[in-house]
Scaffold this motif. Structure first.
Motif, PDB file in Angstrom:
ATOM      1  N   ARG A   1      -7.859   2.700  -9.840  1.00  0.00           N
ATOM      2  CA  ARG A   1      -7.288   3.333  -8.647  1.00  0.00           C
ATOM      3  C   ARG A   1      -5.805   3.612  -8.891  1.00  0.00           C
ATOM      4  O   ARG A   1      -5.037   2.688  -9.212  1.00  0.00           O
TER       5      ARG A   1
ATOM      6  N   ARG B   1      -2.601   4.929  -6.962  1.00  0.00           N
ATOM      7  CA  ARG B   1      -2.011   5.252  -5.667  1.00  0.00           C
ATOM      8  C   ARG B   1      -0.663   5.934  -5.882  1.00  0.00           C
ATOM      9  O   ARG B   1       0.031   5.667  -6.860  1.00  0.00           O
TER      10      ARG B   1
ATOM     11  N   SER C   1      -4.400   8.604  -2.885  1.00  0.00           N
ATOM     12  CA  SER C   1      -5.024   7.636  -3.783  1.00  0.00           C
ATOM     13  C   SER C   1      -6.242   8.276  -4.451  1.00  0.00           C
ATOM     14  O   SER C   1      -7.025   8.985  -3.808  1.00  0.00           O
TER      15      SER C   1
ATOM     16  N   VAL D   1       0.336   1.937  -9.134  1.00  0.00           N
ATOM     17  CA  VAL D   1       1.037   2.751  -8.159  1.00  0.00           C
ATOM     18  C   VAL D   1       2.082   3.593  -8.868  1.00  0.00           C
ATOM     19  O   VAL D   1       2.929   3.060  -9.598  1.00  0.00           O
TER      20      VAL D   1
ATOM     21  N   GLU E   1       1.903   4.454   1.076  1.00  0.00           N
ATOM     22  CA  GLU E   1       1.197   3.865   2.218  1.00  0.00           C
ATOM     23  C   GLU E   1       2.139   2.929   2.991  1.00  0.00           C
ATOM     24  O   GLU E   1       1.761   1.828   3.397  1.00  0.00           O
TER      25      GLU E   1
END
Length: 325
Positions: free
Chosen positions: A44, A46, A51, A137, A248
């Motif tokens: 993942r 982000r 995302s 991230v 986020e």
């Protein structure tokens, strides 16, 4: 060209995800809980823009990779893990396999050249975070980072140009640079502040100490006759490309060394950042006490599992002036 990304932490994960998202063939080599999370749920990535999850093939070791002609290694482990990673890759990949060091520090390329004939340096300006297994991230948008590329020890060839083009296709700023190591030494100076941030956190008074550590590093490199890009060149290259934004609603808490302490890895790359300055200084008779202290404290925090940012700035400053340090 298929990219074998060795190290799926903050930088390796973001680079792998962006390359895969741009349509390139990517294989990951990861370990531990990160490996299991990526195998189970994908990687993942982000960012301030959203995302994405990438279902990439991931191996636990270089021996599990189905090495092919045309593969290129993107080495993205921390510098203290470089020797082991290179040995594992060399046991399975052809010695002509291109290896690009997408890493902080300046010792990785030299180590890679011992085992591989075609080595490339990548000057990494990529604010990224990895605190949760399987999740990385990219803290800047719309451009996640700057990844300039050059052949080691110097020059630009077709592979360097191809890699830079791939990075650009993946959304990064990237230029082929014949003097990439000069830029990596500038980045080394910036990274000497990592250990200070890791042990003290981002608090009032930290900028003064970070500047002292960087200036000491500059003096050491100058005394050793090692060329490095100036602050003005670095400022011009960065321009307004790297725009840090909340992801986020969350702000980035700390850099790579801070993250190592936060994850409780038991190790930190200070030996190859501040320790590199100390090494060069000792070899040329130039003391580097501030970097030596930062190196020692960061390693102590990692060994003892101490929380990042838990040393008061005044205590760090006091230790710099202590004759018993």
């Amino acid at each position: 060209m298929r990219f074998v990304v060795v190290g799926a932490g903050a930088v390796g994960g973001v680079v792998a995800g962006r390359l895969a998202g741009a349509g390139f063939d990517v294989v990951l080599v990861a370990r531990g809980a990160n490996l299991e999370a990526i195998r189970s749920d994908g990687l993942r990535v982000r960012s301030p823009e959203g995302s994405d999850v990438y279902r990439l093939p991931v191996a636990a070791t270089a021996g599990e990779v189905d090495w092919r002609p045309g593969d290129m290694v993107l080495l993205a482990v921390k510098s203290m893990d470089t020797a082991g990673a290179l040995s594992a890759i060399a046991a399975h990949a052809e010695p002509g396999t291109p290896v690009a060091c997408v890493q902080n520090g300046v010792a990785n390329e030299h180590a890679a050249l011992r085992m591989f004939a075609n080595v490339y340096g990548v000057c990494v300006m990529l604010p990224a975070t990895h605190l949760v297994p399987g999740v990385v991230v990219a803290n800047c948008a719309p451009t996640p980072g700057i990844l300039d590329v050059g052949r080691y020890p110097g020059g630009v060839d077709g592979t360097a140009a191809e890699l830079a083009a791939a990075f650009r296709a993946a959304g990064f700023h990237s230029e082929p640079r014949p003097d990439v190591m000069r830029w990596k030494y500038r980045k080394l100076l910036a990274n000497t502040a990592n250990a200070v941030e890791a042990v003290c956190g981002r608090v009032d008074g930290i900028d003064e100490i970070a500047r002292l550590v960087r200036d000491e590093g500059s003096s050491v490199l100058t005394a050793a006759g090692i060329p490095y890009a100036s602050e003005e060149e670095d400022r011009e290259r960065r321009g307004d490309i790297l725009r840090m934004r909340p992801v986020e609603g969350e702000q980035r808490q700390g850099g790579s060394s801070w993250q190592s302490l936060a994850r409780g890895t038991g190790s930190v790359e200070a030996d190859y950042l501040n320790g590199e300055v100390v090494l060069i200084g000792r070899a040329h008779g130039v003391p580097a006490p501030a970097n030596e202290l930062a190196q020692r404290l960061a390693n102590q925090f990692a060994r003892e599992g101490r929380a990042p940012g838990s040393l008061p700035v005044d205590e760090f400053r006091s230790l710099m002036t202590s004759p018993l340090r």
